[in-house]
Each structure stands twice: as structure tokens, then as C-alpha cells.
Scaffold this active site. Structure first.
Site, PDB file in Angstrom:
ATOM      1  CG  PHE A 113      -0.255   0.344   2.400  1.00  9.89           C
ATOM      2  CD1 PHE A 113      -0.166   1.559   3.013  1.00  9.89           C
ATOM      3  CD2 PHE A 113       0.330  -0.503   3.423  1.00  9.89           C
ATOM      4  CE1 PHE A 113       0.532   2.220   4.026  1.00  9.89           C
ATOM      5  CE2 PHE A 113       0.897   0.076   4.446  1.00  9.89           C
ATOM      6  CZ  PHE A 113       0.999   1.247   4.855  1.00  9.89           C
ATOM      7  CE  LYS A 142      -2.905  -8.437  -4.526  1.00 10.94           C
ATOM      8  NZ  LYS A 142      -3.448  -7.460  -3.453  1.00 10.94           N
ATOM      9  CD  GLU A 192      -5.329  -5.999   0.200  1.00  8.33           C
ATOM     10  OE1 GLU A 192      -4.521  -5.764  -0.674  1.00  8.33           O
ATOM     11  OE2 GLU A 192      -5.329  -6.738   1.154  1.00  8.33           O
ATOM     12  CB  SER A 198       4.650  -7.565   5.360  1.00  7.73           C
ATOM     13  OG  SER A 198       4.017  -8.570   5.106  1.00  7.73           O
ATOM     14  CB  CYS A 225      10.338  -0.383   2.716  1.00  9.67           C
ATOM     15  SG  CYS A 225      11.036   0.282   0.880  1.00  9.67           S
ATOM     16  CD  GLU A 248       8.637  -2.863   8.289  1.00 10.60           C
ATOM     17  OE1 GLU A 248       7.741  -3.769   8.025  1.00 10.60           O
ATOM     18  OE2 GLU A 248       9.059  -2.106   7.340  1.00 10.60           O
TER      19      GLU A 248
END
Ligand code: NAD
Length: 511
Positions: free
Chosen positions: A163, A187, A190, A240, A295, A395
Site C-alpha cells: 500500500f 495485483k 487492495e 511485509s 520501507c 517494524e
């Protein structure tokens, strides 16, 4: 809402829905499972996204497989010219896409433009495919024998994206895969697929033929179906660590080439000789920008020796940052992406307090006038953090900095190298000798010297390491050309004299 109507269609409920892209057509999913896409500053429902059915995923992969038959033979120059047009279109539509991105992701408009720009740079680099996809040639390796390599596309490639960079990360993937002659099934996350869909739409406008780029939406079931499908050859994943490890294993078990870029805990090491003001600016920007949801965000500051005294100034610097909706001018920190993310981050802050770290700046409970329902967390700083605490080991992916103090540079290097993640690290110093020692001894894939977020430009590759990555080759740059192609080596002998006869040779060649 600013999204383009051809990728979003009205449904009976009045809320727009995100479409799938299969074989060049934007289509409504027949799925019964849908998820709301929510503005994180207001909780307004912007649209709904389907979780594609098994047969829709299969249809997208089969369309890509069919398109590969012709696309793989399309001349390099023709593929390159589509990318030339694509980069111009992205540049032209950047303000519109940034608005969409800010609405469903939450980041500020300038940061949303940065997200798109870093992806645009990859598309620009894709325009160099003529020189990037060249093979090697060696003449006369044995009597009248030449050897050369072909860099051929591999087939249907899949991209699964997170995301936090809904523009940059999809653009790390499909432009380079396609320009190498592959076809693609994307993909997107979402949680915020709307700006991704606008970029996909522009790719078709640039001339990407039907079936070459396809999009399915969904979660675990769709991802698993992509990882196991017999016609998929390679998978690029960013997200992740838990999901990336699962995708790497499942894809590898099913014979796919997989690259997984995963979670991080990025340290910034500060030596007392560093430029103080510049360093504090860098730490605050890299720690709290995008609400810490990068990240490569700085999440741990290691103050070496006398620089421990800089903590109060870091806290003051963080207090100057303005928390507000990403759409408002002069915002520094927008909301985090979802209520669930906010609750998770607040839970970790609570854990840090219980573990005995000092809350030097508490960003909880912040209220933003006009956006009372937003998922806001203000800049938060923990000092007196130790390496065994959960806030150091996990994290957090929010606007939370953990500060540790150590006596020497050697101690700092040892601390960073003991942490399992290996995405990025920064050193702040004015000493060339210290910087040289650091870059040599530190076991982290991407090193910044007086640079807080050392993400390489696309002529290099993204080289996170250790616990932040599975697979050998990173996204974009020369490494991804290797990832998205297979090398075929041709060894050829041509005879001047058609009547030559060497006789039968039953030994392995003696040159
Ligand atoms: P995520 O792992 O939750 O989601 C990533 C993708 O995996 C999404 O498309 C999602 O739909 C899918 N997914 C989610 N759960 C799944 C499951 N159980 N099985 C299969 N697929 C599943 O990640 P996120 O929260 O969207 O993104 C944040 C994470 O991404 C952070 O850990 C961050 O460090 C990481 N990240 C890494 C890099 C990098 O280059 N190393 C870059 C950006 C983000």
C-alpha cells in the site's frame, strides 16, 4: 473523486467500483467479495475493490500467456517507443494522479508526486532497453567457433505490490518486465489501488497491446492463485516480511523465479562531527515523512558518543512538523493508511512505554481540526531504547523513532549488523575515513553517507539485503533485466569449406 471513469464504474449502491483489466478490457468483477477503499483522513468511502474470482485470475493469466506469443517478437525499438510515450503521459497526468493517490493512501500531495516521480524514472530508464537487453559475443573461442548469448523474455510475470507506494512500486515492475518482451499480471494493494489503475490506464493509452498488461485485485487467495498457476514464470513481490516469505516459498515450490522485497528497520548512525542542523533535518524528514510508512524510512537513530546530547534538538525539530490531511497545503505528516494500522502502531507505542523506554515525544491523541476522524499519529520519539525491546525488534511502520546511544562507531556498526533486517542504513559524519570504514564494514544492502533514504536511482538497482529480501536480483536497473530475461548461450561453427570432414570425435572437445 478524481479517478478516471473508465477504470471506475458506478454500481447500484452509488459507490464507484474498481475494475479488473483482462485482455485489454476494463471489466467489472463478478465477485461477491468486495472491500471499501477509505480516505484515511476522513473515513469517506471513495470506491469499492473486488477480490477477483478464481476464473478471473485464470483469465488474466491466460490472456497474458496468449499475448506473449506475439509480444515477445515485437522489435525492441517498438517496445521502447511505447515507454517513451508512457513517460510523457505520466508526466502530463502527474497532478491528477497525485490527487487520487493522496486521497486513498493519505500522503501529502508533494510526497504523492514524489511517489509517482520515482516510478516515472524507472519508465524513463526502460527507454534504454536497446542497450540494456544486449547479449555477449566472443569470436573464435575454438577453431571457427563463436559463442554468444541471447537475453530472451521469460513469459508471464506477476507483480504483487504494497500500500505504501501505489505508484512507484507497480512502476518498478511492469514497465521493465514488458519492455523486456514479457507479459504481466499486476495485483495492486487492495487498500489503495486507485492511482495504480490510473497509471495502468495510461500504459494502454501509450500503446501497450491487449493482454500484455492485466490487473486483478484481491488478497491472499488471489496472490496464492498467481503463485501456483502453471503459466506464470516469475513473481516480483514487495510488502511485509511475513507475506513476502510466504510468496517466495509458494512461488519457488511451484517452479517460479521469485524476488521478494520485504520489511525493514533502518538505522541512522550519527557521529558527533556531523553537520548538526543538516543531520537533524534529515532524521526528522526520513523518520516522519509519509508518516513513517516507507520501507526505507529511518526508524532507529544511533547517537554515537557526544552526539547523544542532540536528542533534545531532535525532539524540538520533530515538534515543528505539521500533522494534517495530505490534501491540505503545508502538511508534513498525513494520516496512517487505516484504522487497523493506527491501532497497531498505538499498541506498539504502549508496549514501548511498558518496556521502560522513555517517551521523549508522544504523538498519541493528536486531533486535527476538520479531520477529527482521521488516522493521525503525531511524531513520536523513544529514547533509552535497548536492542531487546519489542519497539526495536519490530517494524513499526509509523511515525515513531527509536533512539539508542552507543560509545563508538564500532559499537554502532556491531548493533546494526546484529539486527536481522538489511534494507537501508545512513551515516552522518564529516569524516571521509569514518565513512569509508562504515561502508566497508556495515552488512546492509543500501548505504547512505549523509543521505537519510538511500534508494538508488533506476540506472542502479534496489539492493536491500539479509532479512529484508529473498531472491538474488533486486527491482529495476540491470539486475531486473536479468530477472525478467533468461540467457540462452549459442555456440556456433561455420565452415568455409562445405566439404570439410573432421572425422568422428568421441572425446569431449580438446581445443
Ligand atoms: P503486505 O505484505 O500486507 O501486502 C503486500 C501485498 O501482499 C498486497 O498486495 C496484499 O494484498 C498481499 N497480501 C496481504 N496479505 C497476504 C497474505 N496473507 N497472503 C498473500 N498475499 C497477501 O504489505 P503492506 O502492509 O501493503 O506494505 C507494507 C510492508 O511492505 C512493510 O513491511 C514495508 O517495509 C514493506 N515494503 C518493503 C519494500 C522494500 O522494497 N523492501 C518497499 C515497500 C514496502
Amino acid at each position: 473523486m478524481s479517478a478516471n471513469p473508465s477504470t471506475l464504474a458506478s454500481r447500484t449502491s452509488g459507490v464507484a467500483t474498481v475494475k479488473l483489466l483482462i485482455n485489454g478490457e476494463f471489466v467489472d468483477s463478478t465477485s461477491t467479495e468486495w472491500r471499501d477503499i477509505v480516505n484515511p483522513a476522513t473515513q469517506d468511502v471513495l470506491a469499492r475493490v473486488p477480490f477477483a474470482t478464481v476464473s478471473e485470475v485464470d483469465a488474466a493469466i491466460r490472456a497474458a500467456h496468449e499475448a506473449f506469443r506475439t509480444w515477445k517478437n515485437t522489435p525492441t525499438g517498438a517496445r521502447m517507443r511505447i515507454m517513451l510515450k508512457y513517460q510523457a503521459l505520466i508526466r502530463e497526468h502527474m497532478p491528477r494522479i497525485a490527487k487520487t493517490l493522496s486521497a486513498d493512501q493519505g500522503k501529502t500531495i508533494p510526497d504523492a508526486e514524489g511517489d509517482i516521480f520515482r516510478g516515472l524514472e524507472v519508465v524513463e530508464h526502460a527507454c534504454s532497453i536497446g542497450t540494456l537487453q544486449q547479449g555477449e559475443f566472443a569470436e573464435n573461442v575454438a577453431g571457427s567457433v563463436d559463442t554468444y548469448t541471447l537475453r530472451q523474455p521469460i513469459g508471464v510475470c506477476v507483480g504483487i505490490t504494497p500500500f505504501n507506494f501505489p505508484a512507484m512500486i507497480p512502476l518498478w515492475m511492469f514497465p521493465m518486465a514488458i519492455v523486456c518482451g514479457n507479459t504481466f499480471v499486476l495485483k495492486p494493494s487492495e487498500q489503495d489501488p486507485m492511482s495504480t489503475m490510473e497509471l495502468v490506464e495510461l500504459a494502454l493509452e501509450a500503446g501497450v497491446p491487449k493482454g500484455v498488461l492485466n490487473v486483478v485485485h484481491g488478497g491472499k487467495e488471489v496472490v496464492d492463485a498467481l503463485c501456483m498457476h502453471e503459466l506464470v514464470k516469475a513473481i516480483s513481490f514487495v510488502g511485509s516480511t511475513a507475506v513476502g516469505t510466504h510468496v517466495y516459498r509458494l512461488g519457488s515450490e511451484h517452479g517460479k523465479r521469485v524476488q521478494s522485497m520485504m520489511g525493514a528497520k533502518n538505522h541512522a548512525v550519527v557521529l558527533p562531527d556531523a553537520n548538526r542542523e543538516q543531520t537533524l533535518n534529515a532524521l526528522a524528514g526520513a523518520g516522519f515523512g509519509a508518516a513513517g510508512q516507507r520501507c526505507m524510512a529511518t526508524s532507529v537513530v544511533v547517537l554515537v558518543g557526544a552526539s547523544a546530547q542532540w536528542l533534545p534538538d531532535l525532539v524540538e525539530k520533530a515538534k515543528t512538523l505539521k500533522v494534517n490531511a495530505g490534501s491540505e497545503a503545508n502538511t508534513d505528516i498525513g494520516p496512517v493508511v487505516s484504522r487497523a494500522a493506527q491501532e497497531r502502531i498505538l499498541g506498539l507505542i504502549e508496549a514501548g512505554v511498558k518496556e521502560g523506554a522513555t517517551l521523549a515525544l508522544d504523538g498519541r491523541g493528536i486531533k486535527v481540526p476538520g479531520y477529527e476522524k482521521g488516522n493521525f499519529i503525531g511524531p513520536t520519539i523513544f529514547s533509552d531504547v535497548t536492542a531487546d525491546m519489542q519497539i526495536y525488534r519490530t517494524e513499526i511502520f509509523g511515525p515513531v523513532l527509536c533512539v539508542l546511544s552507543v560509545p563508538t562507531l564500532d559499537d554502532a556498526i556491531e548493533l546494526v549488523n546484529r539486527n536481522p533486517f538489511g534494507n537501508g542504513v545512513g551515516l552522518f559524519t564529516q569524516s571521509g575515513a569514518a565513512a569509508r570504514k562504515f561502508q566497508s564494514d556495515i552488512d546492509i544492502g543500501q548505504v547512505g553517507i549523509n543521505i537519510p533514504i538511500p534508494v538508488p536511482v533506476p540506472s542502479f538497482s534496489f539492493t536491500g539485503s539479509r532479512g529484508s529480501k529473498l531472491g538474488d536480483l533486486g527491482p529495476y536497473g540491470k539486475q531486473v533485466v536479468q530477472f525478467y530475461t533468461q540467457t540462452k548461450t549459442v555456440t556456433a561453427r561455420w565452415f568455409d569449406d562445405a566439404t570439410v570432414n573432421d572425422g568422428v570425435n568421441t572425446t569431449i572437445s580438446l581445443r
